[in-house]
Design a protein around this motif. Structure first.
Motif, PDB file in Angstrom:
ATOM      1  N   GLY A  15      -3.474 -12.443 -13.133  1.00  0.00           N
ATOM      2  CA  GLY A  15      -4.593 -11.552 -12.870  1.00  0.00           C
ATOM      3  C   GLY A  15      -5.923 -12.253 -12.747  1.00  0.00           C
ATOM      4  N   ARG A  27      -5.402 -15.352  -9.528  1.00  0.00           N
ATOM      5  CA  ARG A  27      -5.005 -14.837  -8.228  1.00  0.00           C
ATOM      6  C   ARG A  27      -4.398 -15.950  -7.358  1.00  0.00           C
ATOM      7  N   ASP A  49      -0.830 -16.373  -8.606  1.00  0.00           N
ATOM      8  CA  ASP A  49      -0.409 -14.970  -8.619  1.00  0.00           C
ATOM      9  C   ASP A  49       0.806 -14.764  -7.715  1.00  0.00           C
ATOM     10  N   MET A  74       4.428 -13.521  -9.176  1.00  0.00           N
ATOM     11  CA  MET A  74       4.905 -12.201  -8.773  1.00  0.00           C
ATOM     12  C   MET A  74       6.227 -12.278  -8.027  1.00  0.00           C
ATOM     13  N   ARG A 104       4.117  -8.266 -15.192  1.00  0.00           N
ATOM     14  CA  ARG A 104       3.586  -7.387 -14.148  1.00  0.00           C
ATOM     15  C   ARG A 104       2.666  -6.321 -14.739  1.00  0.00           C
ATOM     16  N   MET A 105       3.023  -5.763 -15.886  1.00  0.00           N
ATOM     17  CA  MET A 105       2.193  -4.724 -16.505  1.00  0.00           C
ATOM     18  C   MET A 105       0.855  -5.294 -16.967  1.00  0.00           C
ATOM     19  N   ARG A 165      -0.612  -7.968 -15.816  1.00  0.00           N
ATOM     20  CA  ARG A 165      -1.366  -8.329 -14.609  1.00  0.00           C
ATOM     21  C   ARG A 165      -2.082  -7.121 -14.024  1.00  0.00           C
ATOM     22  N   SER A 166      -1.396  -5.979 -13.941  1.00  0.00           N
ATOM     23  CA  SER A 166      -2.037  -4.781 -13.395  1.00  0.00           C
ATOM     24  C   SER A 166      -3.210  -4.327 -14.248  1.00  0.00           C
ATOM     25  N   SER A 167      -3.095  -4.461 -15.570  1.00  0.00           N
ATOM     26  CA  SER A 167      -4.204  -4.102 -16.448  1.00  0.00           C
ATOM     27  C   SER A 167      -5.382  -5.056 -16.267  1.00  0.00           C
ATOM     28  N   LEU A 217      -6.138  -6.768 -13.545  1.00  0.00           N
ATOM     29  CA  LEU A 217      -6.773  -6.463 -12.264  1.00  0.00           C
ATOM     30  C   LEU A 217      -7.649  -5.219 -12.351  1.00  0.00           C
ATOM     31  N   GLN A 218      -7.200  -4.258 -13.128  1.00  0.00           N
ATOM     32  CA  GLN A 218      -7.979  -3.034 -13.284  1.00  0.00           C
ATOM     33  C   GLN A 218      -9.300  -3.304 -14.002  1.00  0.00           C
TER      34      GLN A 218
END
Length: 295
Positions: free
Chosen positions: A99, A102, A106, A110, A153-154, A156-158, A160-161
């Protein structure tokens, strides 16, 4: 503090914490609470009924069921906690790297996660244990290999948010280093989500460890473990059905407590997802119906 106050108002969360605390204390003080050595056999007393000497009776080798149940807490729950710690550590580090940096980092992480997640977790665990052989260490490694990609993955999404929020963008434009943003802004925000993920998934890990031991791919005798106790009791399920009750209920209550606690933590972090009633009960609202205004 507000989150803790809200959690205390949830009676199911408080009950779950008490159950987990009592089970953990029982496992910690198992040598003092157990009436017998869990490995001691006495064939003359096999399948003994409940008594003051054997509160939950004895198994097919005359071993005290209560003693094995108490010492089994150490094996089952310690393995689950150790598995979750390793999995969350790997997932958090790799998720933060993906995250924050990148680019190629990343992309590589991924794609690797996509490969791991393309296999069902249960199939991968059975394959790894089948290749490496039965044993508690191999079970832990199999669970870590099956779940680290999902946590990566979870996380990473947090990340990025949160990195797209104005406060973090302001720090980045002001010259703040990646380590400073990670330490001051990202880790405090994702720590709650990590706790929710770990609590919800700990019950899944306990079920996996017990299931593999039940199938004969986990802990080997004479080590006391709840799944192994179920495996030994299934042979006399018709004649002595009570022998499956103790380990089965132990697994049931611990997994239920972990799931309810994880749901309460998630509710505390996101109150709009599952609103709590004024009486402190749980409504389990999965969606809210929008009111339509007629003109």
């Amino acid at each position: 503090m507000r989150g803790w106050d809200q959690l205390r108002k949830d009676r199911m969360a408080v009950l779950s914490i008490w159950i987990l605390a009592l089970v953990a204390l029982a496992g910690l003080f198992a040598p003092m609470l157990a009436p017998h050595d869990p490995a001691d056999t006495n064939v003359l007393d096999k399948y003994a009924k409940s008594s003051l000497t054997y509160p939950l009776g004895t198994d097919h080798l005359g071993r005290c069921v209560l003693s094995r149940l108490l010492f089994g807490i150490r094996t089952t729950m310690l393995a689950a906690v150790f598995t979750m710690c390793i999995t969350m550590l790997i997932g958090t580090i790799l998720g933060l790297m993906a995250g924050l940096f990148r680019g190629k980092v990343d992309g590589v992480l991924m794609r690797l996660c996509d490969v791991i997640l393309s296999f069902p977790a249960e199939v991968m665990i059975l394959a790894v244990v089948g290749i490496m052989g039965p044993g508690l260490v191999n079970i832990i490694l199999a669970n870590v290999l099956a779940k680290w990609a999902w946590y990566t993955r979870m996380i990473r999404s947090s990340v990025l948010q949160y990195t797209n929020e104005p406060s973090v963008q302001f720090v980045k434009v002001s010259g703040g280093s990646s380590f400073y943003i990670l330490r001051k802004h990202l880790l405090p925000r994702i720590s709650g989500e990590i706790a929710v993920f770990a609590t919800l998934d700990a019950g899944w890990v306990i079920l996996n460890i017990s299931a593999l031991s039940f199938l004969g791919l986990g802990v080997s005798a004479p080590t006391p473990e709840w799944g192994m106790m179920l495996n030994e009791a299934k042979n006399v399920m018709v004649t002595h059905p009570g022998h499956m009750l103790a380990p089965g209920m132990a697994i049931l209550f611990v997994v239920m407590a972990l799931n309810f606690l994880g749901d309460s933590l998630q509710q505390t972090m996101n109150p709009a997802m599952h609103p709590i009633s004024k009486k402190g009960g749980r409504r389990f609202a999965f969606y809210r119906r929008k009111k339509t205004v007629r003109t």
